[in-house]
Design an enzyme around this catalytic site. Structure first.
Site, short mmCIF file in Angstrom:
data_model
loop_
_atom_site.label_atom_id
_atom_site.label_comp_id
_atom_site.label_asym_id
_atom_site.label_seq_id
_atom_site.Cartn_x
_atom_site.Cartn_y
_atom_site.Cartn_z
N LYS A 187 0.85 -1.19 0.00
CA LYS A 187 0.00 0.00 0.00
C LYS A 187 0.88 1.24 0.00
O LYS A 187 1.52 1.57 0.99
CB LYS A 187 -0.93 0.05 1.22
CG LYS A 187 -2.04 1.07 0.98
CD LYS A 187 -2.62 1.69 2.21
CE LYS A 187 -1.79 2.77 2.84
NZ LYS A 187 -1.64 4.00 2.04
N GLU A 393 9.68 15.52 16.05
CA GLU A 393 10.05 15.40 14.64
C GLU A 393 9.19 16.39 13.84
O GLU A 393 7.97 16.27 13.77
CB GLU A 393 9.79 13.97 14.15
CG GLU A 393 10.17 13.78 12.70
CD GLU A 393 10.05 12.34 12.21
OE1 GLU A 393 8.97 11.76 12.36
OE2 GLU A 393 11.04 11.82 11.69
P1 NAI Z 1 1.83 7.92 8.50
O1 NAI Z 1 2.65 7.06 9.36
O2 NAI Z 1 0.41 8.16 8.91
O3 NAI Z 1 1.76 7.31 7.01
C1 NAI Z 1 2.69 6.41 6.47
C2 NAI Z 1 1.93 5.28 5.76
O4 NAI Z 1 1.13 4.58 6.71
C3 NAI Z 1 0.96 5.74 4.67
O5 NAI Z 1 0.96 4.82 3.61
C4 NAI Z 1 -0.37 5.71 5.38
O6 NAI Z 1 -1.48 5.58 4.52
C5 NAI Z 1 -0.22 4.49 6.26
N1 NAI Z 1 -1.10 4.45 7.43
C6 NAI Z 1 -1.60 5.48 8.14
N2 NAI Z 1 -2.39 5.03 9.13
C7 NAI Z 1 -2.41 3.69 9.04
C8 NAI Z 1 -3.06 2.66 9.80
N3 NAI Z 1 -3.88 2.93 10.81
N4 NAI Z 1 -2.85 1.38 9.44
C9 NAI Z 1 -2.03 1.07 8.42
N5 NAI Z 1 -1.41 2.01 7.67
C10 NAI Z 1 -1.59 3.30 7.98
O7 NAI Z 1 2.57 9.29 8.31
P2 NAI Z 1 1.96 10.68 7.77
O8 NAI Z 1 0.61 10.91 8.39
O9 NAI Z 1 2.05 10.69 6.30
O10 NAI Z 1 2.99 11.74 8.36
C11 NAI Z 1 2.92 12.13 9.72
C12 NAI Z 1 4.28 12.29 10.34
O11 NAI Z 1 4.93 11.03 10.35
C13 NAI Z 1 5.23 13.19 9.58
O12 NAI Z 1 5.06 14.53 9.93
C14 NAI Z 1 6.57 12.67 10.03
O13 NAI Z 1 6.90 13.23 11.28
C15 NAI Z 1 6.33 11.19 10.19
N6 NAI Z 1 6.77 10.43 9.02
C16 NAI Z 1 7.93 9.72 9.09
C17 NAI Z 1 8.40 9.06 7.99
C18 NAI Z 1 9.66 8.29 8.02
O14 NAI Z 1 10.26 8.05 6.97
N7 NAI Z 1 10.09 7.82 9.16
C19 NAI Z 1 7.70 9.11 6.69
C20 NAI Z 1 6.45 9.83 6.73
C21 NAI Z 1 6.04 10.47 7.85
#
Ligand code: NAI
Ligand code: MG
Length: 490
Positions: A187, A393
Site C-alpha cells: 500500500k 520530529e
Molecule cells: P503515516 O505514518 O500516517 O503514514 C505512512 C503510511 O502509513 C501511509 O501509507 C499511510 O497511509 C499508512 N497508514 C496510516 N495510518 C495507518 C493505519 N492505521 N494502518 C495502516 N497504515 C496506515 O505518516 P503521515 O501521516 O504521512 O505523516 C505524519 C508524520 O509522520 C510526519 O510529519 C513525520 O513526522 C512522520 N513520518 C515519518 C516518515 C519516516 O520516513 N520515518 C515518513 C512519513 C512520515
C-alpha cells in the site's frame, strides 16, 4: 531565468488503478481519490481508492502466487534474473520516472534523477544478487543426527510506505522480499501512489509472475488497516510515523504477524571545534534540508561547540540564504514544496512554537510564495533541549542549533530523545569520533559525512525509531524463516 526541463513538463500518468494478480482493476467500491502536485496544488490524477475488498483480492492473489504459484518453486537464480531485469527497465525509463516522482512528490526532478532513482536501481540489483545466496548451515548436535537449517521465505509480505521517497521505499521493501522468495501486497502512501504503480507495471514487463507483486492504493486506516489485520498476510513492513506503528502493532496482535518498523527521528548532528567547519556546515545544511527536510534521519538537532558557535552559525546562514527554492522542474532548484497541506500546517505551527519559546530565527520562518506548499529554509539558533522544536520530529526545513560545552554532557543530551535512528559527528579527532559512535544510541552513525546510504549497509532504529533493519544482508532476515531439519542417522 532558470531553465525548466522541457521533456518533463507533462509526465504521462499511465496507471491509476489497483494492480492485483497482474491486472489493473478499479477499486471494488468504485471510489477514487485525487493525487495532488504539491508545487501547484492541482490534481494530477484520480486514483483507485482501495479498501478491505481490494486488499482481500490482493492477498488472495499473493497467497496463490506464494502457495501454489511459480514464485515459491522458481529457482532462486531465476528470481534474481527477473529482479535484474526490473532494475534494467527502471534504468531505461529513468528520466520519465524521475519526472513522475517530482510531479507527485514535489521533490526537485534533478534530485530525483541524481539521488532517488540511482539508489532504487542499486537496491534492486543488490538484492537480485542475493536471491541465490541465501542459505542455511549444518549444525553439530549431540548424538547420531544430521541437523541443518534452511532459510525459507516468510510468505506474503504486507508493505506500507510513506510519501517522502516513494520509489526508493518501494525498492527497499520489494528488494529483500523478492530475493527471499516472498510475495507482496503493497500500500503506497495516499499522497504519492503514481511511481509505485508504474513500477508494478515494469515488474510485470520484466517477467515477474502475476500475483507476486500487488499494489493497492488507498488510505491508511482503511486499506492499510485491512492489510495489517488480514490473516493471510504473514508479515508487515512499515515505514512512517511512530504513532502509526503503535496502531499497526495493536492491529497485528490478533494474527501475531511479524513486524518490522522504520520510523522517525530527531537525529543529533554534532560539530566539534576541531572539525573542518566548512565541510561540517555543508554537511549540516544537507543533512537537514535534503528532501525539503522530509527525511526520517534528518539531522534536526545541530549541536555546536560554543567556541565555534558564532562562526558556524554564520556559515549555516550563508548556505541557507543561497539555497534555491522554487519550481521542482527547474534544473537548478534545490528545494521544492512540502508534501501536502497537513505537513505544511504542521511545520508552520512548529515555527510558531520556536518563536514563542524564545528561539532566535536566523533565516526563513515563513511560507514561500503564495501557491504550492513551499516553506522557507529556516534556522533557529539559541535552541534549548526542552523546546518543542528540539524534541519533536518536524519533518520539514527547520533546523535547530544548540550550543554545547562539555563532551560527556553532550553525549547525554544527544541521547535525550525517544528516537535513535541516526547521529553524526564532525571532528578531526579519531578517538572522539569512535567514542561518539559507541555511546550514542542510534542505528546509524555518520562521521564527517551525512545521509550516506548504500544498499549493502543496514539501516534502522534504536528505541522508538524502529524495529529490525532494512538493507544489507540483515534486511533479508525480516523476510525469512529459519527451518531446522534433523535426520536420524542410526
Ligand atoms: P503515516 O505514518 O500516517 O503514514 C505512512 C503510511 O502509513 C501511509 O501509507 C499511510 O497511509 C499508512 N497508514 C496510516 N495510518 C495507518 C493505519 N492505521 N494502518 C495502516 N497504515 C496506515 O505518516 P503521515 O501521516 O504521512 O505523516 C505524519 C508524520 O509522520 C510526519 O510529519 C513525520 O513526522 C512522520 N513520518 C515519518 C516518515 C519516516 O520516513 N520515518 C515518513 C512519513 C512520515
Ligand atoms: Mg497519518
Amino acid at each position: 531565468m532558470a531553465t525548466v526541463i522541457e521533456t518533463i513538463q507533462a509526465p504521462q500518468v499511465q496507471h491509476t488503478e489497483c494492480f492485483i494478480g497482474g491486472k489493473w482493476l478499479p477499486a471494488a467500491s468504485g471510489k477514487t481519490f485525487a493525487t495532488i502536485n504539491p508545487a501547484t496544488e492541482e490534481t494530477i490524477a484520480e486514483v483507485a481508492e482501495g479498501d478491505q475488498a481490494d486488499i482481500d483480492l490482493a492477498v488472495d492473489a499473493a497467497r496463490k502466487a506464494f502457495d501454489q504459484g511459480p514464485w515459491g518453486r522458481m529457482d532462486a537464480r531465476d528470481r534474481g534474473r527477473l529482479m535484474y531485469r526490473l532494475a534494467d527497465l527502471i534504468e531505461e525509463e529513468i528520466d520519465e520516472l524521475a519526472a513522475l516522482e517530482s510531479f507527485d512528490n514535489g521533490k526537485p526532478v534533478s534530485v530525483a534523477r541524481a539521488a532517488d532513482l540511482p539508489l532504487v536501481i542499486d537496491c534492486l540489483r543488490y538484492y537480485a544478487g542475493f536471491a541465490d545466496k541465501i542459505h542455511g548451515s549444518t549444525i553439530p548436535v549431540r548424538g547420531n543426527y544430521f541437523t541443518y537449517t534452511r532459510k525459507e521465505p516468510v510468505g506474503v509480505a504486507g508493505q506500507i510506505i510513506p510519501w517522502n521517497f516513494p520509489m526508493l521505499m518501494t525498492a527497499w521493501k520489494w528488494g529483500p522480499a523478492l530475493a527471499a522468495g516472498c510475495t507482496i501486497v503493497m500500500k503506497p502512501a495516499e499522497q504519492t501512489p503514481l511511481t509505485c504503480l508504474r513500477m508494478a507495471q515494469l515488474a510485470q514487463d520484466a517477467g515477474i509472475p502475476d500475483g507476486v507483486i500487488n499494489v493497492v492504493p488507498g488510505y491508511g486506516p482503511t486499506a492499510g488497516g485491512a492489510l495489517v489485520k488480514h490473516p493471510g498476510v504473514d508479515k508487515i513492513a512499515f515505514t512512517g510515523e511512530d504513532r502509526t506503528a503503535k496502531i499497526i502493532m495493536r492491529n497485528a496482535a490478533d494474527s501475531l504477524k511479524r513486524l518490522t518498523f522504520e520510523l522517525g527521528g530527531k537525529s543529533p548532528n554534532v560539530i566539534l571545534a576541531d572539525a573542518d567547519l566548512d565541510a561540517a556546515a555543508a554537511g549540516a545544511h544537507f543533512g537537514l534540508f535534503f528532501n525539503q527536510g522530509q527525511c526520517c534521519c534528518a539531522g534536526s538537532r545541530v549541536f555546536v561547540d560554543e567556541r565555534v558557535h558564532d562562526e558556524f552559525v554564520d556559515k549555516l546562514k550563508d548556505l541557507a540564504t543561497n539555497r534555491k527554492l522554487g519550481n521542482p522542474l527547474c534544473q537548478d532548484t534545490e528545494q521544492g514544496p512540502q508534501i501536502d497541506q497537513a505537513q505544511f500546517d504542521k511545520i508552520l505551527s512548529y515555527i510558531d512554537k520556536g518563536n514563542a519559546e524564545g528561539a532566535r530565527c536566523v533565516v526563513g520562518g515563513k511560507r514561500f510564495g503564495d501557491k504550492g506548499y513551499f516553506i522557507e529554509q529556516t534556522i533557529f539558533d539559541g535552541v534549548t533541549d526542552d523546546m518543542a522544536i528540539a524534541q519533536d520530529e518536524i519533518f520539514g526545513p527547520v533546523m535547530s542549533v544548540l550550543k554545547y560545552k562539555d563532551w560527556d554532557e553532550l553525549i547525554d543530551r544527544a541521547n535525550q530523545t525517544f528516537y535513535g535512528l541516526a547521529a553524526a559527528v564532525w571532528t578531526s579527532n579519531v578517538g572522539k569520533a569512535h567514542d561518539f559512535a559507541r555511546r550514542v544510541r542510534a542505528g546509524t552513525i555518520w562521521v564527517n559525512c551525512y545521509d550516506v546510504f548504500d544498499a549493502a549497509a543496514p539501516f534502522g532504529g534504536f528505541k522508538m525509531s524502529g524495529q529490525g533493519r532494512e538493507l544489507g544482508e540483515e534486511g533479508l532476515r525480516a523476510y525469512s524463516e529459519t527451518k531446522t531439519v534433523t535426520i536420524n542417522l542410526s
